[in-house]
Scaffold this motif. Structure first.
Motif, PDB file in Angstrom:
ATOM      1  N   GLU A 196      25.588  36.815  46.207  1.00  0.00           N
ATOM      2  CA  GLU A 196      26.889  37.346  46.591  1.00  0.00           C
ATOM      3  C   GLU A 196      27.992  36.782  45.711  1.00  0.00           C
ATOM      4  O   GLU A 196      27.903  35.644  45.232  1.00  0.00           O
ATOM      5  CB  GLU A 196      27.201  37.021  48.060  1.00  0.00           C
ATOM      6  CG  GLU A 196      27.324  35.550  48.367  1.00  0.00           C
ATOM      7  CD  GLU A 196      27.746  35.256  49.807  1.00  0.00           C
ATOM      8  OE1 GLU A 196      27.979  36.202  50.571  1.00  0.00           O
ATOM      9  OE2 GLU A 196      27.848  34.064  50.152  1.00  0.00           O
ATOM     10  N   LEU A 197      29.036  37.580  45.548  1.00  0.00           N
ATOM     11  CA  LEU A 197      30.194  37.140  44.785  1.00  0.00           C
ATOM     12  C   LEU A 197      30.956  36.081  45.581  1.00  0.00           C
ATOM     13  O   LEU A 197      31.225  36.259  46.770  1.00  0.00           O
ATOM     14  CB  LEU A 197      31.112  38.315  44.490  1.00  0.00           C
ATOM     15  CG  LEU A 197      32.438  37.979  43.813  1.00  0.00           C
ATOM     16  CD1 LEU A 197      32.217  37.491  42.400  1.00  0.00           C
ATOM     17  CD2 LEU A 197      33.358  39.200  43.818  1.00  0.00           C
ATOM     18  N   VAL A 198      31.309  34.996  44.916  1.00  0.00           N
ATOM     19  CA  VAL A 198      32.139  33.960  45.522  1.00  0.00           C
ATOM     20  C   VAL A 198      33.590  34.116  45.078  1.00  0.00           C
ATOM     21  O   VAL A 198      34.511  34.185  45.897  1.00  0.00           O
ATOM     22  CB  VAL A 198      31.629  32.557  45.151  1.00  0.00           C
ATOM     23  CG1 VAL A 198      32.553  31.487  45.719  1.00  0.00           C
ATOM     24  CG2 VAL A 198      30.198  32.359  45.633  1.00  0.00           C
ATOM     25  N   ALA A 199      33.777  34.166  43.761  1.00  0.00           N
ATOM     26  CA  ALA A 199      35.125  34.306  43.217  1.00  0.00           C
ATOM     27  C   ALA A 199      35.029  34.813  41.790  1.00  0.00           C
ATOM     28  O   ALA A 199      34.062  34.515  41.087  1.00  0.00           O
ATOM     29  CB  ALA A 199      35.862  32.968  43.238  1.00  0.00           C
ATOM     30  N   SER A 200      36.028  35.571  41.380  1.00  0.00           N
ATOM     31  CA  SER A 200      36.057  36.061  40.009  1.00  0.00           C
ATOM     32  C   SER A 200      37.491  36.165  39.532  1.00  0.00           C
ATOM     33  O   SER A 200      38.427  36.266  40.338  1.00  0.00           O
ATOM     34  CB  SER A 200      35.372  37.424  39.889  1.00  0.00           C
ATOM     35  OG  SER A 200      36.106  38.411  40.571  1.00  0.00           O
ATOM     36  N   MET A 201      37.643  36.131  38.212  1.00  0.00           N
ATOM     37  CA  MET A 201      38.981  36.227  37.633  1.00  0.00           C
ATOM     38  C   MET A 201      38.910  36.997  36.332  1.00  0.00           C
ATOM     39  O   MET A 201      38.288  36.535  35.367  1.00  0.00           O
ATOM     40  CB  MET A 201      39.567  34.833  37.394  1.00  0.00           C
ATOM     41  CG  MET A 201      40.972  34.865  36.820  1.00  0.00           C
ATOM     42  SD  MET A 201      41.694  33.222  36.639  1.00  0.00           S
ATOM     43  CE  MET A 201      42.137  32.866  38.321  1.00  0.00           C
ATOM     44  N   PRO A 202      39.543  38.156  36.256  1.00  0.00           N
ATOM     45  CA  PRO A 202      39.566  38.903  35.001  1.00  0.00           C
ATOM     46  C   PRO A 202      40.577  38.285  34.045  1.00  0.00           C
ATOM     47  O   PRO A 202      41.466  37.531  34.457  1.00  0.00           O
ATOM     48  CB  PRO A 202      40.014  40.290  35.437  1.00  0.00           C
ATOM     49  CG  PRO A 202      40.825  40.052  36.656  1.00  0.00           C
ATOM     50  CD  PRO A 202      40.236  38.860  37.341  1.00  0.00           C
ATOM     51  N   SER A 203      40.415  38.583  32.778  1.00  0.00           N
ATOM     52  CA  SER A 203      41.339  38.077  31.785  1.00  0.00           C
ATOM     53  C   SER A 203      42.736  38.608  32.068  1.00  0.00           C
ATOM     54  O   SER A 203      42.941  39.815  32.142  1.00  0.00           O
ATOM     55  CB  SER A 203      40.887  38.511  30.388  1.00  0.00           C
ATOM     56  OG  SER A 203      41.788  38.063  29.412  1.00  0.00           O
ATOM     57  N   GLY A 204      43.681  37.693  32.272  1.00  0.00           N
ATOM     58  CA  GLY A 204      45.056  38.109  32.528  1.00  0.00           C
ATOM     59  C   GLY A 204      45.300  38.683  33.896  1.00  0.00           C
ATOM     60  O   GLY A 204      46.372  39.228  34.162  1.00  0.00           O
ATOM     61  N   GLY A 205      44.324  38.567  34.792  1.00  0.00           N
ATOM     62  CA  GLY A 205      44.469  39.143  36.117  1.00  0.00           C
ATOM     63  C   GLY A 205      44.441  38.113  37.220  1.00  0.00           C
ATOM     64  O   GLY A 205      44.417  36.911  36.970  1.00  0.00           O
ATOM     65  N   SER A 206      44.426  38.620  38.444  1.00  0.00           N
ATOM     66  CA  SER A 206      44.438  37.742  39.610  1.00  0.00           C
ATOM     67  C   SER A 206      43.018  37.481  40.098  1.00  0.00           C
ATOM     68  O   SER A 206      42.124  38.306  39.935  1.00  0.00           O
ATOM     69  CB  SER A 206      45.244  38.392  40.735  1.00  0.00           C
ATOM     70  OG  SER A 206      46.578  38.618  40.333  1.00  0.00           O
ATOM     71  N   ALA A 207      42.855  36.346  40.714  1.00  0.00           N
ATOM     72  CA  ALA A 207      41.550  35.977  41.232  1.00  0.00           C
ATOM     73  C   ALA A 207      41.223  36.777  42.484  1.00  0.00           C
ATOM     74  O   ALA A 207      42.112  37.190  43.236  1.00  0.00           O
ATOM     75  CB  ALA A 207      41.527  34.487  41.537  1.00  0.00           C
ATOM     76  N   ALA A 208      39.923  36.985  42.690  1.00  0.00           N
ATOM     77  CA  ALA A 208      39.415  37.609  43.904  1.00  0.00           C
ATOM     78  C   ALA A 208      38.405  36.668  44.526  1.00  0.00           C
ATOM     79  O   ALA A 208      37.646  36.009  43.804  1.00  0.00           O
ATOM     80  CB  ALA A 208      38.759  38.948  43.582  1.00  0.00           C
ATOM     81  N   TYR A 209      38.413  36.607  45.848  1.00  0.00           N
ATOM     82  CA  TYR A 209      37.544  35.684  46.574  1.00  0.00           C
ATOM     83  C   TYR A 209      36.802  36.394  47.692  1.00  0.00           C
ATOM     84  O   TYR A 209      37.316  37.334  48.298  1.00  0.00           O
ATOM     85  CB  TYR A 209      38.367  34.542  47.203  1.00  0.00           C
ATOM     86  CG  TYR A 209      39.081  33.667  46.221  1.00  0.00           C
ATOM     87  CD1 TYR A 209      40.393  33.923  45.846  1.00  0.00           C
ATOM     88  CD2 TYR A 209      38.444  32.566  45.662  1.00  0.00           C
ATOM     89  CE1 TYR A 209      41.056  33.120  44.930  1.00  0.00           C
ATOM     90  CE2 TYR A 209      39.100  31.745  44.749  1.00  0.00           C
ATOM     91  CZ  TYR A 209      40.402  32.030  44.388  1.00  0.00           C
ATOM     92  OH  TYR A 209      41.040  31.223  43.486  1.00  0.00           O
ATOM     93  N   ALA A 210      35.605  35.900  47.976  1.00  0.00           N
ATOM     94  CA  ALA A 210      34.906  36.335  49.177  1.00  0.00           C
ATOM     95  C   ALA A 210      35.700  35.853  50.386  1.00  0.00           C
ATOM     96  O   ALA A 210      36.299  34.776  50.360  1.00  0.00           O
ATOM     97  CB  ALA A 210      33.499  35.757  49.201  1.00  0.00           C
ATOM     98  N   ASP A 211      35.691  36.645  51.444  1.00  0.00           N
ATOM     99  CA  ASP A 211      36.447  36.265  52.643  1.00  0.00           C
ATOM    100  C   ASP A 211      36.027  34.898  53.163  1.00  0.00           C
ATOM    101  O   ASP A 211      36.856  34.139  53.671  1.00  0.00           O
ATOM    102  CB  ASP A 211      36.248  37.316  53.740  1.00  0.00           C
ATOM    103  CG  ASP A 211      36.986  38.617  53.453  1.00  0.00           C
ATOM    104  OD1 ASP A 211      36.636  39.632  54.074  1.00  0.00           O
ATOM    105  OD2 ASP A 211      37.898  38.610  52.596  1.00  0.00           O
ATOM    106  N   SER A 212      34.750  34.582  53.030  1.00  0.00           N
ATOM    107  CA  SER A 212      34.223  33.346  53.591  1.00  0.00           C
ATOM    108  C   SER A 212      34.745  32.091  52.889  1.00  0.00           C
ATOM    109  O   SER A 212      34.624  30.992  53.431  1.00  0.00           O
ATOM    110  CB  SER A 212      32.694  33.355  53.542  1.00  0.00           C
ATOM    111  OG  SER A 212      32.248  33.494  52.216  1.00  0.00           O
TER     112      SER A 212
END
Length: 121
Positions: free
Chosen positions: A46-62
């Motif tokens: 499962e995805l935990v966290a990701s960050m695109p170049s120049g973008g905002s981070a995304a996180y799993a709700d957990s």
């Protein structure tokens, strides 16, 4: 050939903290997204966290409010700061990146070898 090398896993007590690091190396021309996935025994990755170049981070709700992802674009690196760890965070954590590199010069997905994080008293 692109390689993702992770470090920083280990054993920690509930409520503790760990920091995972990942560095990409090779004939890299551009990195689009860097992030972290995890896989617990018997569960899907499962995805935990990701960050695109120049973008905002995304996180799993957990993990929202407990984990923080950061990138160092100059070093082709990504870190995951994990706080208030819980037993359910126990898993193998994998670094993931979408990278354009020689010789294909196409964006392709790469994975690290994984690092074990165990949260237990």
């Amino acid at each position: 050939q692109v390689q993702l090398v992770e470090s920083g896993g280990g054993l920690v007590q509930p409520g503790g903290s760990l920091r995972l690091s990942c560095a990409a190396s090779g004939s890299i021309r551009s990195i689009w997204t860097m992030g972290w996935y995890r896989q617990a025994p018997g569960k899907q990755r499962e995805l935990v966290a990701s960050m695109p170049s120049g973008g905002s981070a995304a996180y799993a709700d957990s993990v929202k409010g407990r984990f923080s992802i950061s990138r160092d674009n100059a070093k082709n690196a990504v870190d995951l700061e994990m706080n208030s760890l819980r037993p359910e965070d126990t898993a193998v954590y994998y670094c993931n990146a979408i990278i354009k590199a020689m010789p294909t010069l196409r964006f392709e997905e790469y994975w690290g070898q994984g690092t074990q994080v165990t949260v237990s008293s």
